[in-house]
Design a protein around this motif. Sequence first.
Motif, PDB file in Angstrom:
ATOM      1  N   TYR A  59       0.864  -1.247   0.119  1.00  0.00           N
ATOM      2  CA  TYR A  59      -0.065   0.042   0.059  1.00  0.00           C
ATOM      3  C   TYR A  59       0.890   1.196   0.011  1.00  0.00           C
ATOM      4  O   TYR A  59       0.718   2.164  -0.762  1.00  0.00           O
ATOM      5  CB  TYR A  59      -0.819   0.062   1.254  1.00  0.00           C
ATOM      6  CG  TYR A  59      -1.769   1.315   1.591  1.00  0.00           C
ATOM      7  CD1 TYR A  59      -2.946   1.106   0.601  1.00  0.00           C
ATOM      8  CD2 TYR A  59      -1.490   2.452   1.933  1.00  0.00           C
ATOM      9  CE1 TYR A  59      -3.812   2.359   0.608  1.00  0.00           C
ATOM     10  CE2 TYR A  59      -2.318   3.691   2.171  1.00  0.00           C
ATOM     11  CZ  TYR A  59      -3.526   3.524   1.424  1.00  0.00           C
ATOM     12  OH  TYR A  59      -4.313   4.499   1.319  1.00  0.00           O
ATOM     13  N   HIS A  63       1.088   4.463  -2.530  1.00  0.00           N
ATOM     14  CA  HIS A  63       0.575   5.463  -1.997  1.00  0.00           C
ATOM     15  C   HIS A  63       1.860   6.257  -1.567  1.00  0.00           C
ATOM     16  O   HIS A  63       1.924   6.414  -0.275  1.00  0.00           O
ATOM     17  CB  HIS A  63      -0.629   5.386  -1.045  1.00  0.00           C
ATOM     18  CG  HIS A  63      -1.938   4.777  -1.523  1.00  0.00           C
ATOM     19  ND1 HIS A  63      -1.663   3.416  -1.768  1.00  0.00           N
ATOM     20  CD2 HIS A  63      -2.928   5.296  -1.984  1.00  0.00           C
ATOM     21  CE1 HIS A  63      -2.895   3.169  -2.294  1.00  0.00           C
ATOM     22  NE2 HIS A  63      -3.763   4.224  -2.536  1.00  0.00           N
ATOM     23  N   ASP A 322      -9.511   5.370   2.916  1.00  0.00           N
ATOM     24  CA  ASP A 322      -8.966   4.642   1.552  1.00  0.00           C
ATOM     25  C   ASP A 322      -8.051   3.474   1.760  1.00  0.00           C
ATOM     26  O   ASP A 322      -8.043   2.692   1.251  1.00  0.00           O
ATOM     27  CB  ASP A 322      -8.010   5.694   0.982  1.00  0.00           C
ATOM     28  CG  ASP A 322      -7.465   5.546  -0.366  1.00  0.00           C
ATOM     29  OD1 ASP A 322      -8.364   5.110  -1.394  1.00  0.00           O
ATOM     30  OD2 ASP A 322      -5.913   5.139  -0.344  1.00  0.00           O
ATOM     31  N   LYS A 325     -10.422   0.816   2.620  1.00  0.00           N
ATOM     32  CA  LYS A 325     -10.831   0.185   1.234  1.00  0.00           C
ATOM     33  C   LYS A 325      -9.903  -0.685   0.262  1.00  0.00           C
ATOM     34  O   LYS A 325     -10.214  -1.841  -0.222  1.00  0.00           O
ATOM     35  CB  LYS A 325     -11.112   1.502   0.215  1.00  0.00           C
ATOM     36  CG  LYS A 325     -11.819   1.051  -1.205  1.00  0.00           C
ATOM     37  CD  LYS A 325     -12.030   2.426  -1.818  1.00  0.00           C
ATOM     38  CE  LYS A 325     -12.694   2.218  -3.207  1.00  0.00           C
ATOM     39  NZ  LYS A 325     -12.649   2.963  -4.046  1.00  0.00           N
ATOM     40  N   TRP A 326      -8.719  -0.180   0.284  1.00  0.00           N
ATOM     41  CA  TRP A 326      -7.532  -1.068  -0.406  1.00  0.00           C
ATOM     42  C   TRP A 326      -7.474  -2.375   0.464  1.00  0.00           C
ATOM     43  O   TRP A 326      -7.522  -3.404  -0.245  1.00  0.00           O
ATOM     44  CB  TRP A 326      -6.301  -0.288  -0.268  1.00  0.00           C
ATOM     45  CG  TRP A 326      -5.064  -1.148  -0.794  1.00  0.00           C
ATOM     46  CD1 TRP A 326      -4.638  -1.404  -2.046  1.00  0.00           C
ATOM     47  CD2 TRP A 326      -4.310  -1.956   0.260  1.00  0.00           C
ATOM     48  NE1 TRP A 326      -3.442  -2.234  -2.028  1.00  0.00           N
ATOM     49  CE2 TRP A 326      -3.221  -2.725  -0.715  1.00  0.00           C
ATOM     50  CE3 TRP A 326      -4.171  -2.315   1.557  1.00  0.00           C
ATOM     51  CZ2 TRP A 326      -2.428  -3.560  -0.339  1.00  0.00           C
ATOM     52  CZ3 TRP A 326      -3.111  -3.018   2.063  1.00  0.00           C
ATOM     53  CH2 TRP A 326      -2.406  -3.683   1.155  1.00  0.00           C
ATOM     54  N   THR A 329     -10.687  -4.528  -0.758  1.00  0.00           N
ATOM     55  CA  THR A 329     -11.361  -4.789  -2.082  1.00  0.00           C
ATOM     56  C   THR A 329     -10.107  -4.659  -2.990  1.00  0.00           C
ATOM     57  O   THR A 329     -10.487  -5.308  -4.320  1.00  0.00           O
ATOM     58  CB  THR A 329     -12.004  -3.321  -2.532  1.00  0.00           C
ATOM     59  OG1 THR A 329     -11.190  -2.341  -2.485  1.00  0.00           O
ATOM     60  CG2 THR A 329     -13.101  -2.998  -1.503  1.00  0.00           C
ATOM     61  N   ASP A 330      -8.923  -4.579  -2.651  1.00  0.00           N
ATOM     62  CA  ASP A 330      -7.828  -4.772  -3.736  1.00  0.00           C
ATOM     63  C   ASP A 330      -7.647  -6.273  -3.769  1.00  0.00           C
ATOM     64  O   ASP A 330      -7.324  -7.033  -2.716  1.00  0.00           O
ATOM     65  CB  ASP A 330      -6.445  -4.196  -3.226  1.00  0.00           C
ATOM     66  CG  ASP A 330      -5.244  -4.611  -4.149  1.00  0.00           C
ATOM     67  OD1 ASP A 330      -5.131  -3.762  -5.041  1.00  0.00           O
ATOM     68  OD2 ASP A 330      -4.482  -5.385  -4.023  1.00  0.00           O
TER      69      ASP A 330
END
Length: 414
Positions: A59, A63, A322, A325-326, A329-330
């Motif tokens: 991640y 990011h 965020d 979410k990663w 859902t990633d």
Amino acid sequence: MRSMWRRACGLTVAPLVMASAVACGGGSDQAAGGTTLRVIVNITPNLTEKYWNDLFAKYEKAHPGVTVKLELTGTIAADAKLRQDLAAGDPPDVVQQITPNADTASLFADLTDESWTAKTPLADQYAVDGKRYMVGVGEQIQSLVFYNKAAFKKAGLDTSKIRTMDDFTAAMGELKSSGYKPLQTAGQWVTGGQFSMMADAGVLTADPKWTAKRNDGKVSFADSGYVDYLKDYKGWIDKGYLDKSALGVTYADGQTAFLNGKSAMYIMGSFFVPAADAAKKSDEIGVFTMPTDGAYPSGQFGNISNPYVVVNKSPHKAEAIDFVKWATTDPAAIKSQLASDGNMRSGFSYPMSSLGTSVQRILDKAPSVLVKSGANQPVAGFSDELNKQVQSLYSGASPQAVADGLDKWWNSQG
């Protein structure tokens, strides 16, 4: 308890269930002009500090400017650690292994308007008053009995004929006569956790709304099927099928003892499979669904796996959302977390051992997955109280006294 239970500050802790962390310095500071997200994570023999650091590094790479700082589970529950941080005015950003309820939901960010949350596993089952505060990666099942194939062969046992609690107890007798410790347990959270994996399969299959009824005062532990399971458990202690010194054994050491063939059976969740795989023991171990005093096969006591919440007072709430979410859902992050702890999610597959495939078959045949959430969520702190009460059986408490104690405690919580 899973999952439901890293090491950054030199602490290493085992389990499923729960627990939280001593921060390594605290603070939600901006690091080098970027953002530092403090994440309380769950440490188990499978989910190590290295595992989380390696996963979250992906991640960070995608990011730039964001640093994920682990805060490790320790000797207190995750919700207790969170409350300590909040009281100190030093809130973390993300926490694992907390299930919001009506009393605590305000501590967490409402994720209902985040459309992606609707597609995460068991999202609606864990909603509070129709709102989603927690999201998870997958689901796990826990009413499983893992067994040493060599021990069962020596004892002449056929797992297809172990369907009732009487059958289960008789099998323990045969295993003991064959020179094996029949059933592996341990202290820490394991004692109560295994009891739930066993008793909930029977009681909640017969009445999936039993916990909701207990919340409404319509049923009691003392006047329910739980007493019969407590009697079975006490009988195993008295007959020597459970080691009376088991409360001094850690979760990790108990698991190792079973993997090393020192015991014949082990009640544990699907998250045990990666440990067997890592020890290269999967082909030597079989699994069957928990026997019950009722329907067979029963529903599988289960829960959401790798759950995340965003702390409402996070100083980086948008970035924290965020990140969550990663994590949920990633595709690569999902498969990594599923495989690391032997969990499952519709639409996602990963290479499984023979043992993992056997667990998947049990899930496929299970009439239901029994989830304690929403109206069916126990009073906060119940798992700790159940653990304490079940452990009291080792020091002479009677099954009825334990059931009465659970009712007294529950009623005292208001």
